[in-house]
Design an enzyme around this catalytic site. Structure first.
Site, mmCIF file in Angstrom:
data_model
loop_
_atom_site.group_PDB
_atom_site.id
_atom_site.type_symbol
_atom_site.label_atom_id
_atom_site.label_comp_id
_atom_site.label_asym_id
_atom_site.label_seq_id
_atom_site.Cartn_x
_atom_site.Cartn_y
_atom_site.Cartn_z
ATOM 1 N N SER A 90 0.844 -1.195 0.000
ATOM 2 C CA SER A 90 0.000 0.000 0.000
ATOM 3 C C SER A 90 0.877 1.242 0.000
ATOM 4 C CB SER A 90 -0.885 0.004 1.253
ATOM 5 O OG SER A 90 -1.493 1.260 1.455
ATOM 6 N N TYR A 114 -0.080 -0.128 10.635
ATOM 7 C CA TYR A 114 -0.467 -0.591 9.298
ATOM 8 C C TYR A 114 0.654 -0.319 8.307
ATOM 9 C CZ TYR A 114 -3.194 -1.184 5.011
ATOM 10 O OH TYR A 114 -3.644 -1.608 3.777
#
Length: 332
Positions: free
Chosen positions: A165, A191
């Site tokens: 990501s 994350y």
């Protein structure tokens, strides 16, 4: 010495997964897709099956997985995908799946992911996002290595796709406190660390396994509204909205979001080369670790491709998993 030219393909941010696979026959190819009960995983599984691949849907929710399998069977008029329950946060569950795999494997797509709004841990005490997004997929790939090697011998190569990501740009790997035992917990940093780990896995897996015909690449699917955001805190949602407003990203459809992962999975440009980070169907350019995300939304931080960091992360991950999986399952 000049840096090697970036790998390019004919595909763009607006390409769909169907377009990437147009004219490609995947008959005989066996694929595993994690997180295939919704979103990008379900779409990736659908297009692979439509092209003739034998797909296994790896999911936590088998009811949702069976519903996806039924839709794929109906829309493709092909064999119904197999659905297997697996909890990536539970290393023992991953080990059982890998041990039970029979025959060769040609494509492993590590798509599943979790986002938490606060600090959560798995049974081993590991921070949940790192445990699921990185360690679970690491254990799965290592456990399936022999199957991938067999698949590589059959089809002149096997591939692993690690879904990363843009969030990786927020943080590298904090080896001194991987599981937020001392520092203040920030779910966005946690994350980000897990997404950097996904890219580093691709780097080291390729270095270690290329001789077996196995290559791994990381991909950024782009901004896609999926169930992954269901646990976002108001702060996380505000950050995402601000990034969109600043032009850091434009939302893609699920069909477009799945495209870059499918490029890494089937495009000839990535058949025998790994350790790359793809964005919008192309190999992304590398930016310094202190680069601002708003200025480089399609780049990859140096820390996500660093060879020494990738090797260290592999060693640390192996040490964490050894008590659960055993040395033989980890190829030691």
């Amino acid at each position: 010495m000049d840096a090697p030219a970036l790998i390019t393909t004919p595909f763009t941010a607006s390409s769909t997964a169907d377009e990437v696979l147009r004219g490609i026959d995947l008959s005989g190819l066996r694929a595993v897709v994690t997180g295939a009960s919704s979103g990008l995983g379900a779409e990736t599984a659908r297009v692979l099956a439509a092209a003739g691949a034998e797909v296994t849907l790896v999911v936590r929710d088998t009811v949702a997985g069976e519903a996806v399998a039924a839709r794929i069977e109906k829309s493709t008029v092909r064999v119904r995908p197999r659905v297997v329950r697996l909890d990536l946060a539970d290393a023992a569950s991953v080990g059982r799946f890998a041990d039970g795999w029979d025959g060769p494997l040609h494509l492993l797509i590590n798509n599943a992911g979790v986002v938490t709004g606060g600090l959560e841990r798995n049974r081993a005490g590991w921070e949940l996002q790192f445990a699921t997004n990185h360690l679970g997929h690491f254990a799965l790939a290592v456990g399936l290595r022999r199957a991938l090697a067999r698949g590589a011998a059959e089809r002149d190569g096997a591939r692993i796709v690690a879904v990363s990501s843009t969030a990786h740009m927020r943080a590298g790997i904090d080896f001194d406190d991987l599981h937020f035992e001392r520092r203040t917990y920030d779910p966005q940093l946690a994350y980000a660390q897990s997404k950097t780990a996904n890219s580093l896995f691709a780097v080291e897996a390729t270095r270690l396994w290329a001789a077996d015909g196995i290559v791994a690449n990381a991909v950024n699917p782009g901004g896609v509204a999926t169930g992954l955001q269901r646990n976002f805190t108001p702060e996380q949602k505000a950050s995402l909205d601000a990034a969109e407003a600043a032009g850091v990203f434009t939302y893609k459809t699920v069909e477009q979001g799945a495209a870059t992962g499918v490029v890494a999975a089937v495009a000839p440009q990535f058949a025998r080369t790994g350790g790359h980070y793809l964005d919008d169907g192309q190999e992304a350019y590398t930016v310094p670790d202190d680069a601002e995300l708003a200025q480089h939304p399609h780049g990859v931080k140096q820390w996500a491709l660093d060879l020494a960091t990738a090797e260290r992360l592999w060693s640390v991950s192996t040490d964490l998993l050894r008590p659960v999986l055993g040395a033989s399952s980890l190829g030691l």
